[in-house]
Scaffold this motif. Structure first.
Motif, short mmCIF file in Angstrom:
data_model
loop_
_atom_site.label_atom_id
_atom_site.label_comp_id
_atom_site.label_asym_id
_atom_site.label_seq_id
_atom_site.Cartn_x
_atom_site.Cartn_y
_atom_site.Cartn_z
N ARG A 185 -12.18 -26.48 -23.72
CA ARG A 185 -12.10 -25.78 -22.44
C ARG A 185 -10.83 -24.94 -22.33
NH1 ARG A 185 -11.24 -31.29 -20.16
NH2 ARG A 185 -9.08 -31.45 -19.48
N ARG A 186 -9.72 -25.43 -22.89
CA ARG A 186 -8.50 -24.64 -22.84
C ARG A 186 -8.68 -23.33 -23.61
NH1 ARG A 186 -3.58 -25.21 -21.02
NH2 ARG A 186 -1.93 -23.87 -21.87
N THR A 187 -9.33 -23.41 -24.77
CA THR A 187 -9.60 -22.19 -25.54
C THR A 187 -10.47 -21.24 -24.74
OG1 THR A 187 -9.43 -23.38 -27.64
CG2 THR A 187 -10.62 -21.29 -27.67
N ALA A 188 -11.46 -21.79 -24.03
CA ALA A 188 -12.34 -20.95 -23.22
C ALA A 188 -11.56 -20.29 -22.08
CB ALA A 188 -13.49 -21.78 -22.67
N PHE A 189 -10.71 -21.06 -21.40
CA PHE A 189 -9.90 -20.50 -20.32
C PHE A 189 -8.99 -19.38 -20.85
CE2 PHE A 189 -10.14 -24.82 -18.04
CZ PHE A 189 -11.21 -24.41 -17.28
N GLU A 190 -8.32 -19.66 -21.96
CA GLU A 190 -7.40 -18.68 -22.52
C GLU A 190 -8.13 -17.42 -22.98
OE1 GLU A 190 -5.30 -20.81 -25.54
OE2 GLU A 190 -3.80 -21.60 -24.14
N THR A 191 -9.32 -17.59 -23.53
CA THR A 191 -10.10 -16.44 -23.96
C THR A 191 -10.50 -15.58 -22.77
OG1 THR A 191 -10.99 -17.65 -25.87
CG2 THR A 191 -12.21 -15.70 -25.15
N TYR A 192 -10.89 -16.23 -21.69
CA TYR A 192 -11.27 -15.49 -20.48
C TYR A 192 -10.08 -14.71 -19.93
CZ TYR A 192 -12.85 -14.49 -15.74
OH TYR A 192 -13.17 -13.85 -14.56
N VAL A 193 -8.94 -15.38 -19.80
CA VAL A 193 -7.75 -14.72 -19.25
C VAL A 193 -7.26 -13.62 -20.20
CG1 VAL A 193 -5.36 -15.04 -18.52
CG2 VAL A 193 -7.08 -16.77 -17.95
#
Length: 203
Positions: free
Chosen positions: A186-194
């Motif tokens: 999920r952290r990777t997903a959040f960082e990718t979105y941002v």
């Protein structure tokens, strides 16, 4: 200055209200909001129906109170994110705060899916859903600082909210028994979105 008697009455009212909301929350989680009744809520909270009516005039008021109670708990998690963090870290932390809310308060998280807030337009929703309003504010501040590019702060905030809610819902349901590095994913997903919002600045 309030008298001791006033303080006692206020504490008693808060305690009674808490017992009523706990009983109503239990019913909604068992049977769904459509099957909530004031009479059954009163029975479980050990009150007479007449006494319950002193707090809520009808079922709609009780459901609205349950929804706003869940929103308030979520708001405390969102407010706990350090506003001085760099934009990317702050937005990722907001997503993580939503996950923490879902992990620590599973019943309140489930209520957010089941109950409707008193809002029928997007503008009104942003006003009454304080946790979402805080996320919109963080996105707006990042835009104003030139850290991210988003055509609309509300839309960008909704994307982050949807990503966080999706992860929380999957963890609570479909992926509940699946072993995986959930925190890392999920952290990777959040960082990718941002990062996608940041890349818009460079174009």
């Amino acid at each position: 200055m309030k008298s001791d008697a006033t303080h006692t009455r206020e504490r008693r009212r808060e305690r009674n209200l808490g017992a009523i909301l706990d009983a109503a929350r239990e019913i909604v989680l068992e049977r769904g909001p459509a099957n909530l009744s004031l009479r059954e809520t009163a029975r479980r909270a050990d009150y007479s129906p007449a006494a319950l009516y002193r707090y809520f005039a009808n079922k709609d008021q009780l459901l609205a109170a349950l929804g706003m109670d869940a929103v308030t708990v979520l708001g405390h998690h969102i407010e706990g994110v350090d506003a001085t963090l760099p934009p990317r870290e702050r937005l990722v932390a907001l997503g993580e705060a939503y996950i923490a809310f879902a992990d620590q308060h599973p019943e309140q998280f489930e209520l957010l899916d089941r109950l409707q807030l008193p809002a029928t337009t997007w503008e009104r929703y942003v006003e009454v859903a304080r946790p979402f309003t805080l996320i919109v504010g963080a996105v707006s501040e990042a835009m104003a600082a030139g850290a991210i590019a988003a055509g609309d702060a509300g839309a960008a905030a909704l994307g982050l909210w949807a990503l966080a809610h999706g992860f929380a819902a999957l963890r609570a349901g479909h992926l509940r028994v699946v072993e995986a590095p959930h925190a890392q994913l999920r952290r990777t997903a959040f960082e990718t979105y941002v990062r996608g919002l940041e890349e818009g600045v460079a174009r």
